[in-house]
Scaffold this active site. Sequence first.
Site, PDB file in Angstrom:
ATOM      1  N   PHE A  46       0.810  -1.223   0.000  1.00 52.72           N
ATOM      2  CA  PHE A  46       0.000   0.000   0.000  1.00 52.72           C
ATOM      3  C   PHE A  46       0.841   1.270   0.000  1.00 52.72           C
ATOM      4  O   PHE A  46       0.343   2.348  -0.300  1.00 52.72           O
ATOM      5  CB  PHE A  46      -0.926   0.026   1.239  1.00 52.72           C
ATOM      6  CG  PHE A  46      -0.224   0.427   2.513  1.00 52.72           C
ATOM      7  CD1 PHE A  46      -0.023   1.770   2.826  1.00 52.72           C
ATOM      8  CD2 PHE A  46       0.272  -0.526   3.400  1.00 52.72           C
ATOM      9  CE1 PHE A  46       0.648   2.148   3.986  1.00 52.72           C
ATOM     10  CE2 PHE A  46       0.936  -0.160   4.556  1.00 52.72           C
ATOM     11  CZ  PHE A  46       1.131   1.182   4.842  1.00 52.72           C
ATOM     12  N   LYS A 103      -1.202  -6.853  -9.520  1.00 53.79           N
ATOM     13  CA  LYS A 103      -2.170  -6.950  -8.404  1.00 53.79           C
ATOM     14  C   LYS A 103      -1.776  -5.849  -7.421  1.00 53.79           C
ATOM     15  O   LYS A 103      -0.898  -6.019  -6.596  1.00 53.79           O
ATOM     16  CB  LYS A 103      -2.054  -8.348  -7.765  1.00 53.79           C
ATOM     17  CG  LYS A 103      -3.313  -8.862  -7.111  1.00 53.79           C
ATOM     18  CD  LYS A 103      -3.752  -8.082  -5.896  1.00 53.79           C
ATOM     19  CE  LYS A 103      -2.877  -8.284  -4.697  1.00 53.79           C
ATOM     20  NZ  LYS A 103      -3.188  -7.312  -3.614  1.00 53.79           N
ATOM     21  N   GLU A 124      -4.854  -4.026  -2.071  1.00 50.31           N
ATOM     22  CA  GLU A 124      -6.308  -3.841  -1.956  1.00 50.31           C
ATOM     23  C   GLU A 124      -6.645  -2.616  -1.098  1.00 50.31           C
ATOM     24  O   GLU A 124      -7.787  -2.184  -1.055  1.00 50.31           O
ATOM     25  CB  GLU A 124      -6.973  -5.105  -1.393  1.00 50.31           C
ATOM     26  CG  GLU A 124      -6.636  -5.456   0.042  1.00 50.31           C
ATOM     27  CD  GLU A 124      -5.326  -6.244   0.202  1.00 50.31           C
ATOM     28  OE1 GLU A 124      -4.379  -6.004  -0.573  1.00 50.31           O
ATOM     29  OE2 GLU A 124      -5.245  -7.068   1.127  1.00 50.31           O
ATOM     30  N   ARG A 125      -5.628  -2.049  -0.409  1.00 53.69           N
ATOM     31  CA  ARG A 125      -5.889  -0.839   0.383  1.00 53.69           C
ATOM     32  C   ARG A 125      -5.702   0.428  -0.442  1.00 53.69           C
ATOM     33  O   ARG A 125      -6.212   1.483  -0.075  1.00 53.69           O
ATOM     34  CB  ARG A 125      -4.997  -0.830   1.623  1.00 53.69           C
ATOM     35  CG  ARG A 125      -5.455  -1.886   2.638  1.00 53.69           C
ATOM     36  CD  ARG A 125      -4.636  -1.891   3.886  1.00 53.69           C
ATOM     37  NE  ARG A 125      -3.373  -2.591   3.694  1.00 53.69           N
ATOM     38  CZ  ARG A 125      -2.480  -2.799   4.649  1.00 53.69           C
ATOM     39  NH1 ARG A 125      -2.722  -2.348   5.862  1.00 53.69           N
ATOM     40  NH2 ARG A 125      -1.366  -3.456   4.405  1.00 53.69           N
ATOM     41  N   SER A 181       5.327  -7.055   3.264  1.00 52.36           N
ATOM     42  CA  SER A 181       5.876  -7.339   4.589  1.00 52.36           C
ATOM     43  C   SER A 181       6.649  -8.664   4.589  1.00 52.36           C
ATOM     44  O   SER A 181       6.485  -9.500   3.693  1.00 52.36           O
ATOM     45  CB  SER A 181       4.741  -7.377   5.614  1.00 52.36           C
ATOM     46  OG  SER A 181       3.770  -8.305   5.192  1.00 52.36           O
ATOM     47  N   CYS A 223       9.524   1.803   3.493  1.00 52.25           N
ATOM     48  CA  CYS A 223      10.413   0.697   3.869  1.00 52.25           C
ATOM     49  C   CYS A 223      11.822   1.214   4.109  1.00 52.25           C
ATOM     50  O   CYS A 223      12.658   0.504   4.648  1.00 52.25           O
ATOM     51  CB  CYS A 223      10.416  -0.373   2.804  1.00 52.25           C
ATOM     52  SG  CYS A 223      11.113   0.210   1.271  1.00 52.25           S
ATOM     53  N   GLU A 240       9.687  -4.496  13.003  1.00 49.72           N
ATOM     54  CA  GLU A 240       9.239  -3.434  12.105  1.00 49.72           C
ATOM     55  C   GLU A 240       7.909  -2.916  12.633  1.00 49.72           C
ATOM     56  O   GLU A 240       6.977  -3.694  12.858  1.00 49.72           O
ATOM     57  CB  GLU A 240       9.047  -3.962  10.677  1.00 49.72           C
ATOM     58  CG  GLU A 240       8.529  -2.873   9.760  1.00 49.72           C
ATOM     59  CD  GLU A 240       8.412  -3.278   8.304  1.00 49.72           C
ATOM     60  OE1 GLU A 240       7.784  -4.312   8.014  1.00 49.72           O
ATOM     61  OE2 GLU A 240       8.931  -2.533   7.454  1.00 49.72           O
TER      62      GLU A 240
HETATM   63  P1  NAD Z   1       1.531  -6.649   2.935  1.00 53.99           P
HETATM   64  O1  NAD Z   1       2.544  -7.720   3.049  1.00 53.99           O
HETATM   65  O2  NAD Z   1       0.398  -6.629   3.882  1.00 53.99           O
HETATM   66  O3  NAD Z   1       0.852  -6.677   1.475  1.00 53.99           O
HETATM   67  C1  NAD Z   1       1.630  -6.745   0.305  1.00 53.99           C
HETATM   68  C2  NAD Z   1       0.846  -7.502  -0.757  1.00 53.99           C
HETATM   69  O4  NAD Z   1       0.659  -8.857  -0.311  1.00 53.99           O
HETATM   70  C3  NAD Z   1      -0.535  -6.933  -1.018  1.00 53.99           C
HETATM   71  O5  NAD Z   1      -0.754  -6.917  -2.410  1.00 53.99           O
HETATM   72  C4  NAD Z   1      -1.474  -7.886  -0.297  1.00 53.99           C
HETATM   73  O6  NAD Z   1      -2.714  -8.017  -0.958  1.00 53.99           O
HETATM   74  C5  NAD Z   1      -0.724  -9.196  -0.327  1.00 53.99           C
HETATM   75  N1  NAD Z   1      -0.978 -10.028   0.854  1.00 53.99           N
HETATM   76  C6  NAD Z   1      -1.222  -9.606   2.117  1.00 53.99           C
HETATM   77  N2  NAD Z   1      -1.360 -10.659   2.941  1.00 53.99           N
HETATM   78  C7  NAD Z   1      -1.187 -11.758   2.191  1.00 53.99           C
HETATM   79  C8  NAD Z   1      -1.198 -13.158   2.479  1.00 53.99           C
HETATM   80  N3  NAD Z   1      -1.421 -13.608   3.706  1.00 53.99           N
HETATM   81  N4  NAD Z   1      -0.974 -14.025   1.464  1.00 53.99           N
HETATM   82  C9  NAD Z   1      -0.738 -13.585   0.206  1.00 53.99           C
HETATM   83  N5  NAD Z   1      -0.729 -12.265  -0.111  1.00 53.99           N
HETATM   84  C10 NAD Z   1      -0.947 -11.367   0.858  1.00 53.99           C
HETATM   85  O7  NAD Z   1       2.344  -5.264   2.960  1.00 53.99           O
HETATM   86  P2  NAD Z   1       1.764  -3.794   3.121  1.00 53.99           P
HETATM   87  O8  NAD Z   1       1.283  -3.604   4.511  1.00 53.99           O
HETATM   88  O9  NAD Z   1       0.856  -3.484   1.998  1.00 53.99           O
HETATM   89  O10 NAD Z   1       3.100  -2.932   2.902  1.00 53.99           O
HETATM   90  C11 NAD Z   1       3.977  -2.595   3.927  1.00 53.99           C
HETATM   91  C12 NAD Z   1       5.121  -3.569   4.001  1.00 53.99           C
HETATM   92  O11 NAD Z   1       5.831  -3.590   2.770  1.00 53.99           O
HETATM   93  C13 NAD Z   1       6.160  -3.196   5.057  1.00 53.99           C
HETATM   94  O12 NAD Z   1       6.581  -4.362   5.704  1.00 53.99           O
HETATM   95  C14 NAD Z   1       7.279  -2.578   4.244  1.00 53.99           C
HETATM   96  O13 NAD Z   1       8.545  -2.631   4.846  1.00 53.99           O
HETATM   97  C15 NAD Z   1       7.230  -3.412   3.018  1.00 53.99           C
HETATM   98  N6  NAD Z   1       7.842  -2.735   1.890  1.00 53.99           N
HETATM   99  C16 NAD Z   1       9.071  -3.167   1.491  1.00 53.99           C
HETATM  100  C17 NAD Z   1       9.712  -2.530   0.442  1.00 53.99           C
HETATM  101  C18 NAD Z   1      11.060  -2.971  -0.027  1.00 53.99           C
HETATM  102  O14 NAD Z   1      11.460  -2.608  -1.111  1.00 53.99           O
HETATM  103  N7  NAD Z   1      11.792  -3.763   0.747  1.00 53.99           N
HETATM  104  C19 NAD Z   1       9.090  -1.437  -0.203  1.00 53.99           C
HETATM  105  C20 NAD Z   1       7.827  -1.040   0.241  1.00 53.99           C
HETATM  106  C21 NAD Z   1       7.210  -1.697   1.291  1.00 53.99           C
END
Ligand code: NAD
Length: 495
Positions: free
Chosen positions: A164, A188, A191-192, A241, A296, A395
């Site tokens: 998101f 994809k 969804e937020r 994450s 991140c 985190e």
């Molecule tokens: P998230 O992991 O909740 O969601 C990321 C994606 O995974 C979304 O598209 C979501 O629909 C999907 N998803 C969520 N739960 C899932 C599951 N159980 N099974 C399969 N798919 C699932 O992450 P977020 O809260 O949207 O974003 C924040 C996180 O992203 C933080 O941990 C941040 O550090 C990380 N991030 C990392 C980088 C990097 O380059 N290292 C960059 C941006 C964000």
Amino acid sequence: MAPNVSSSPGRAGPEPAPLPLLVDGAARPAAATETAPVLEPATGRTVARVPLCGPADVDAAVRAAAAAFPGWRAIPVPDRVQVLFRYKALLEREQDSLAASVSRENGKLLPDARAEVRRGIEVVDFACGMPTLAQGRTVEGIARGMDSHTWRVPVGVVAGICPFNFPAMIPLWMFPIAVAAGNTFVLKPSERTPSTGLRLAELFQEAGLPPGVMNVVHGGRDAVDALLDHPLVRAVSFVGSEGVARHVYARAAASGKRVQAMAGAKNHLLVLPDADLDLTVSAVMGSAFGAAGQRCLAGSVLVPVGGAAEPLLERLASEARATRVGDPFASDSAMGPVIREDSRARVRRYIEAGLAEGAALVVDGREATAGGNGFFIGPTILDRVAADSTLARDEIFGPLLATVRAGSVEEAVALANRSRYGNAASIFTTSGKAAAYFRRNVEAGMIGVNVGVAAPMAFFPFAGWKSSFFGDLHATGEDAVRFYTETRVVMERWA
Ligand code: NAD
């Protein structure tokens, strides 16, 4: 003392229809009937509804992408990138509306959203160089009478799964490079924050892509798992994450796909007593509290060395208290909300855990929650946080800066290296020797020297380490070109 708070003006509207998918060049409703609300974090209002796609919608999008692949890869690379040149012009035209869409669904300040869109457009600039980037290598006479050369050929259907926190930039890390390299794509978005990714894909279509080259599905876990399991998806780019990154990495690899999974972070900001205080305070404030700490690359552990602590914390405390938290569209706001109520609750829980573990509260952002129904929480600074406490290790992904004091640069680097993450680390110093020690020894992929956010730039890879990244080839730069292409080696004898 609490930071400043301003309440958000209302932007009410009728209950929105579910967002469409983009499949085979056209917007279409999802087969999935279940939907989720997309909330505006500044007001708590529903601004869109997102369909929660499952295997049927994913299969339709992947099949459209697979059907488009042979035709798209047959188009000469210089002709393919003409579409990207036109896309760049459309993105320039639409950058204000894209930034507004980012601010509305993510909550980051409008200037920050504009900067995000700009970083994303730079990836399109980079991808326009594909006729050069996709070149292989040749050796005349690799054996008697034989020449050898390598080709970079597209892998096929690529899936991109996004978080998101950068609704424009992170999708743009992925599909411009993949598509310029001759692949077809299924995006994809989170969804937020789904509307910006969809709009980016519509604009790409408008730039002249053949139908099926760029597709969009929506949803959460079911949509992701259907992409990971689909036999026609050859490569997966994921950002999110740590727990989900591990899941994506393992599940996609289990079915033979190549995967790059960028994950969570806990970034350390080291400040030496010889640092330029004005520069450091401004950089630490931007790093820890920009985008409400939801980057991140956000600095989340401050490590002042020796005598740096007192003057630094005094200045940071006064800046944090003066930070005006409010509507991301208001020009006098200095920080917006976090993404959801559960994010705010998580930050509050960590503040309480830190206090229970013996930390000292320097600035308390919990009082900055009075701005209407938005998910506001102010900048918070804790001092004397124990190095092995949950606050220093986990985190948190919110505007919470934990201070862990160190006695020397060596101790500070060792402390940063105890983290299981290795996304980024920064040092503030006027000593070249200390900076060199830090650069050589700190275990992180993105290094800042007198820079609070060692930001990813399109022309370089985004090089997180340890549990911040699962895979081999990173996003953007040459790594991305290699990730989205297979190497073919040709041996020829004509004599
Ligand atoms: P998230 O992991 O909740 O969601 C990321 C994606 O995974 C979304 O598209 C979501 O629909 C999907 N998803 C969520 N739960 C899932 C599951 N159980 N099974 C399969 N798919 C699932 O992450 P977020 O809260 O949207 O974003 C924040 C996180 O992203 C933080 O941990 C941040 O550090 C990380 N991030 C990392 C980088 C990097 O380059 N290292 C960059 C941006 C964000």
